[in-house]
Structures are given as structure tokens and as C-alpha cells.
Scaffold this motif. Structure first.
Motif, PDB file in Angstrom:
ATOM      1  N   PRO A  21       0.828  -1.213   0.000  1.00 22.54           N
ATOM      2  CA  PRO A  21       0.000   0.000   0.000  1.00 22.54           C
ATOM      3  C   PRO A  21       0.861   1.262   0.000  1.00 22.54           C
ATOM      4  CG  PRO A  21      -0.667  -1.534   1.742  1.00 22.54           C
ATOM      5  CD  PRO A  21       0.618  -2.036   1.202  1.00 22.54           C
ATOM      6  N   GLY A 143      -0.531  -3.056   5.316  1.00 22.13           N
ATOM      7  CA  GLY A 143      -1.766  -2.281   5.430  1.00 22.13           C
ATOM      8  C   GLY A 143      -2.165  -2.080   6.881  1.00 22.13           C
ATOM      9  N   ARG A 147      -2.370   1.714   8.642  1.00 21.36           N
ATOM     10  CA  ARG A 147      -3.593   2.231   9.273  1.00 21.36           C
ATOM     11  C   ARG A 147      -3.398   2.434  10.775  1.00 21.36           C
ATOM     12  NH1 ARG A 147      -5.627  -1.368   5.426  1.00 21.36           N
ATOM     13  NH2 ARG A 147      -5.792  -3.081   6.926  1.00 21.36           N
TER      14      ARG A 147
END
Length: 206
Positions: A21, A143, A147
Motif C-alpha cells: 500500500p 496495510g 492504518r
């Protein structure tokens, strides 16, 4: 400014078909460790960011624990070449002097644990032929990390440096921030002991 997180995985390269990502950096090392070689790569990475912000000619301080990968002579030279001053936290004092340990790691790990639980609740990556859980993909883990890091507020990071007395104003006006957590613990301790004392008091009425 929060810099993007860097994940170091064991191996040589990203498995085919996986995509990392945006906003997270993925490095590989034979044992999945931070080494002096990766430390020098990290210094170059920081220097490029500072160049993009027109800060490369200004001195900066890097605060690290006493892990030997931070202290090898080649790493120290690299820091100096790129205008970084290295401040080393003595062994046994990271819980007091390192911002990550003081305020940042807990919310980050809490966020990461939540990401893992949500992934597991959705079935994870399935199971092997033998019935064992398959490990998460590297792209999935990256990911989660991104986050989780994004969810740590700038204010938490800002305050953690103040609590460790690293970026406090030199006029002394922010020195109390160093003791806020200690004062909180003392207050909680006194409250608990007061409640125990009250419970032990026998009320006698005539």
C-alpha cells in the motif's frame, strides 16, 4: 510531520503478485532484523525527506536506544555526514527517555491488534491442507501497520517528546510535562490507598 512507517520482513523480496500500500515502506533482510546496513539506508531516506523540505543544511537530532546497529562507527559517520546528531539512551532507561516506549507504542500496538482481530474475524488467509492457519500476506501486514500508524495522532507523538524532555522549550515553561504522568500515578495511588483506609474505618453510632 509523521514520516511513513517502515516494515522489515525476513526474506529477499516481495512475493509475486503482492502490492505494498502507498504510505508504507517495505524492506527485506535475511533475518528480518534492522542492521547497520539498513540503518544507513534509513539515514539516506531521512536525508532525502529533509532535502525535499529544504532542511538538509539544518542540524537534526536522532534519539535511539543503545542497540549496536545504531552505534557502529560506519553508522555514526553516516549520521554526521548528513548533519544528524545522534543521542543514545542508556540501557535500562528507554521506558523513561524514549518517546516510543513512553507514549507511542501502546496506542500503535492496540491499533495493530485491532487490525489483526478484524482480519481473523473475516477468516484470515484460510487454512493449509493440514488444517493450520495460513500466515497473513506481507501486503496485508503493511496495510495493518499503515492504518495503525495513521491512527496515532500527531498530538500523542508531540506530547511524548515533551514528556521525555527532548523537545521542551528551554525557558522551562514546559518542564511540568515531564512529571505529568508521574503525578497522575501518584494521585491514583493515593486515591486507592484512601479508599482502602475508608473501608477499614468502622463507623460507630451511639
Amino acid at each position: 510531520m509523521k514520516y511513513p512507517p517502515i516494515c522489515i520482513f525476513k526474506g529477499k523480496q516481495l512475493p509475486r503478485g503482492e502490492v505494498i500500500p502507498k504510505g508504507v515502506i517495505c524492506w527485506f533482510q535475511d533475518n528480518g532484523w534492522m542492521t547497520s546496513v539498513l540503518m544507513k539506508n534509513y539515514i539516506d531516506f531521512l536525508f532525502r525527506i529533509r532535502m525535499s523540505e529544504n532542511l538538509s543544511k539544518e542540524s537534526a537530532m536522532i534519539v535511539y536506544d543503545s542497540f549496536r546497529g545504531h552505534l557502529e562507527e560506519s553508522v555514526k559517520i553516516k549520521f554526521k555526514q548528513h548533519n544528524f546528531h545522534l543521542a543514545v539512551i542508556p540501557a535500562g532507561l528507554t521506558s523513561v527517555c524514549q518517546p516510543l516506549d513512553v507514549s507511542i507504542n501502546k496506542p500503535f500496538k492496540d491499533n495493530l491488534r485491532k487490525e489483526w482481530h478484524e482480519w481473523m474475524s473475516r477468516g484470515g488467509s484460510g487454512v493449509t491442507a493440514a488444517g493450520n492457519l495460513k500466515r497473513a500476506k506481507i501486503s496485508d501486514v503493511c496495510g495493518w501497520v499503515k492504518r495503525s500508524w495513521d491512527a496515532v495522532s500527531d498530538q500523542i507523538i508531540f506530547n511524548s517528546f515533551k514528556k521525555c524532555s527532548i523537545s521542551n522549550l528551554l525557558n522551562g515553561s514546559e518542564d511540568d510535562m515531564v512529571y505529568e504522568e508521574i503525578d497522575k500515578l501518584i494521585a491514583e495511588y493515593e486515591k486507592e490507598n484512601l479508599e482502602e483506609f475508608d473501608d477499614d474505618i468502622e463507623i460507630v453510632s451511639n
